[in-house]
Structures are given as C-alpha cells and as structure tokens.
Motif scaffolding. Structure first.
Motif, PDB file in Angstrom:
ATOM      1  N   THR A 157      15.952  -8.940 -29.980  1.00 41.17           N
ATOM      2  CA  THR A 157      15.221  -8.759 -28.727  1.00 41.17           C
ATOM      3  C   THR A 157      14.764  -7.308 -28.658  1.00 41.17           C
ATOM      4  OG1 THR A 157      16.981  -7.949 -27.257  1.00 41.17           O
ATOM      5  CG2 THR A 157      16.906 -10.345 -27.670  1.00 41.17           C
ATOM      6  N   HIS A 159      15.845  -5.197 -26.836  1.00 41.62           N
ATOM      7  CA  HIS A 159      16.999  -4.380 -26.479  1.00 41.62           C
ATOM      8  C   HIS A 159      17.983  -4.192 -27.631  1.00 41.62           C
ATOM      9  CE1 HIS A 159      15.880  -4.528 -22.194  1.00 41.62           C
ATOM     10  NE2 HIS A 159      15.561  -5.790 -22.422  1.00 41.62           N
ATOM     11  N   GLN A 184      21.722  -7.771 -23.471  1.00 40.85           N
ATOM     12  CA  GLN A 184      20.447  -8.419 -23.796  1.00 40.85           C
ATOM     13  C   GLN A 184      19.993  -8.139 -25.225  1.00 40.85           C
ATOM     14  OE1 GLN A 184      17.611  -8.902 -20.285  1.00 40.85           O
ATOM     15  NE2 GLN A 184      18.284  -6.791 -20.003  1.00 40.85           N
ATOM     16  N   GLU A 185      20.929  -7.891 -26.123  1.00 42.61           N
ATOM     17  CA  GLU A 185      20.580  -7.545 -27.500  1.00 42.61           C
ATOM     18  C   GLU A 185      20.429  -8.772 -28.396  1.00 42.61           C
ATOM     19  OE1 GLU A 185      23.276  -4.317 -28.809  1.00 42.61           O
ATOM     20  OE2 GLU A 185      23.599  -4.041 -26.660  1.00 42.61           O
ATOM     21  N   LEU A 188      17.671 -12.450 -24.124  1.00 40.85           N
ATOM     22  CA  LEU A 188      17.236 -11.828 -22.884  1.00 40.85           C
ATOM     23  C   LEU A 188      17.952 -12.464 -21.694  1.00 40.85           C
ATOM     24  CD1 LEU A 188      13.399 -11.499 -23.540  1.00 40.85           C
ATOM     25  CD2 LEU A 188      15.154  -9.714 -23.694  1.00 40.85           C
ATOM     26  N   ARG A 213      22.960 -11.678 -16.873  1.00 43.19           N
ATOM     27  CA  ARG A 213      22.883 -10.238 -16.595  1.00 43.19           C
ATOM     28  C   ARG A 213      23.099  -9.926 -15.114  1.00 43.19           C
ATOM     29  NH1 ARG A 213      18.306  -6.804 -15.613  1.00 43.19           N
ATOM     30  NH2 ARG A 213      18.758  -4.634 -16.210  1.00 43.19           N
TER      31      ARG A 213
END
Length: 248
Positions: A157, A159, A184-185, A188, A213
């Motif tokens: 992503t 991130h 969010q790696e 998402l 999140r």
C-alpha cells in the motif's frame, strides 16, 4: 517430471483460484501436451480437481498441508491463547511463522466485523509489511535483518515502509518493547499490533490483532497481545507444546 508437476501446482500461488490449460502452459512454460498429461495425473492423485474446462487445487493438498508437523503442533499449542486473545478483543487474530522473507499464516480467527485483509491461512505476505512479519524479523537475528534491508522493500500500500533506515529503527524499537505495529501497510483502513512468540532466544512465531483503523487503540490492545504471546512462549519453552518430539 516431479519438478514440472511442482511447477504446475505453483501456478496456483498466491491465491488459488481456477486456471485453464492455456493459463497453466503460459505460467509454466510447459508444452500443452506435457501440461495436459501432468494435470490429468494430478487430478487422478487428488492434487488437482477439474472445474469445468479449468483446474483448481485438490482437497488432498489441504489434508496433507494440515498435517505438516511444525505447523500442526504450533497451531494446537497456540489455539487456546488465540481464542483468549479473540475473547479479549473480539477482533481478527493471526498466528504466523517465518519462511524466508515472508510470513506464512498458520491460523486466523475472524473478528466480529468483517475486514478486507490480504492474509489467509497458508498464505504469505512480506515480513516488512505486516505486524506479525516485523515482530518475527526483529527477533530473527541481525544477519536476516541485514539481508532484508539490503534488498528492495516491497510495497503493498502507499503506507508500506520502503526506507531501510526507517525500518531498521522500527525493528530496534520492537526489540525494546516486544510489540510491533503496522498501520495500513498491508491493507488500507486496517492497523495491527503483534508480539513475538519464543522457543529459546529466537522468535518461532508471532501473533497479532488486526483492527479497523478507526478503533485502533494500542494502549488497550497491547496488554492482551503481550499476555497471549508470553503465555504461548512459556508453553513452548516448557516443552509441553511439542507433540511427538517435534520441534517448532
């Protein structure tokens, strides 16, 4: 011929699905005649199944995979702690081990809210993009960390951490706190907190909680994750997590 049969089965990585013979020949580089003969043999052996004009992985592979001693023994030892962690959080819980530069998921308990996650039992993701993976990497020795950081870091992503210096600092922080965070790696809208599981000085597994999140509160989740990881580590170190002398 065994190598060619393995190549056919590898076509179904990473997500399974169904493939027509033309897809298999394109992915393996085998001739159509050879691929057809191999697929027919694999269907006869139960390693593949026919799905109309296409092929999919056979049930015998699932049966055999579930019997791999290392994963079976670890999963059985870990299940009570994973269930405790789920009851404490009601969120999605993972257990993973390291294979090369990837984390392979051994178990997953779904949370009460459906999350769109790339993880699945038997699936693999890069160590550097997941909480479980970073927890494993931080406690797998400096040689492996140097090897991973020297190569290109994957991006799942926007991130995902692709800066080696930043990731090295993160690994050092994990070694101090015993907790790995992923924001969010890998997917998402999903954050994760993980902790390593030990059988000796090296991490043999890691477990995590994945949370939307919007309701990710590390201070509330961290004690439950650490407690579960420490409890499982005690079982493995005492030897009571081994079955038939198998080693994790």
């Amino acid at each position: 011929m065994l190598d060619k049969a393995a190549a056919v089965l590898d076509c179904f990585r990473p997500d399974g699905g169904t493939f027509r013979l033309t897809d298999i020949t394109a992915r393996t580089g085998l001739t159509k005649t050879t691929a057809f003969r191999l697929c027919a043999d694999l269907v006869r052996l139960g390693l593949l199944e026919r799905a109309g004009e296409a092929y999919r992985l056979g049930g015998k592979l699932f049966e055999l995979g579930s019997l791999v001693p290392r994963r079976l023994d670890l999963r059985e030892a870990a299940l009570p702690y994973l269930q405790d962690l789920f009851e404490a959080t009601h969120e999605t819980v993972h257990l993973g081990i390291r294979e090369g530069h990837d984390v392979v998921y051994v178990e997953r308990i779904h949370g009460h809210q459906t999350l769109t996650l790339p993880s699945r039992i038997g699936g693999r993701l890069p160590l550097t993009c997941t909480g479980v993976g970073k927890a494993l990497l931080a406690f797998s020795g400096t040689e492996l960390a140097d090897e991973v950081l020297a190569g290109p870091l994957p991006r799942l992503t926007p991130h995902s951490v692709t800066d080696p210096a930043r990731l090295r600092t993160t690994l050092e922080q994990i070694q101090v706190s015993g907790l790995a965070y992923e924001e969010q790696e890998a997917a998402l809208g999903v954050n994760c907190i993980a902790s390593p599981v030990f059988d000796g000085a090296t991490a043999v597994a890691a477990l995590s909680v994945a949370v939307p999140r919007g309701r990710f509160h590390p201070a509330q989740l961290a004690p439950a994750v650490r407690t579960a990881a420490l409890g499982l580590s005690r079982v493995l170190r005492s030897g009571s997590g081994s079955v038939g002398g198998a080693s994790f």
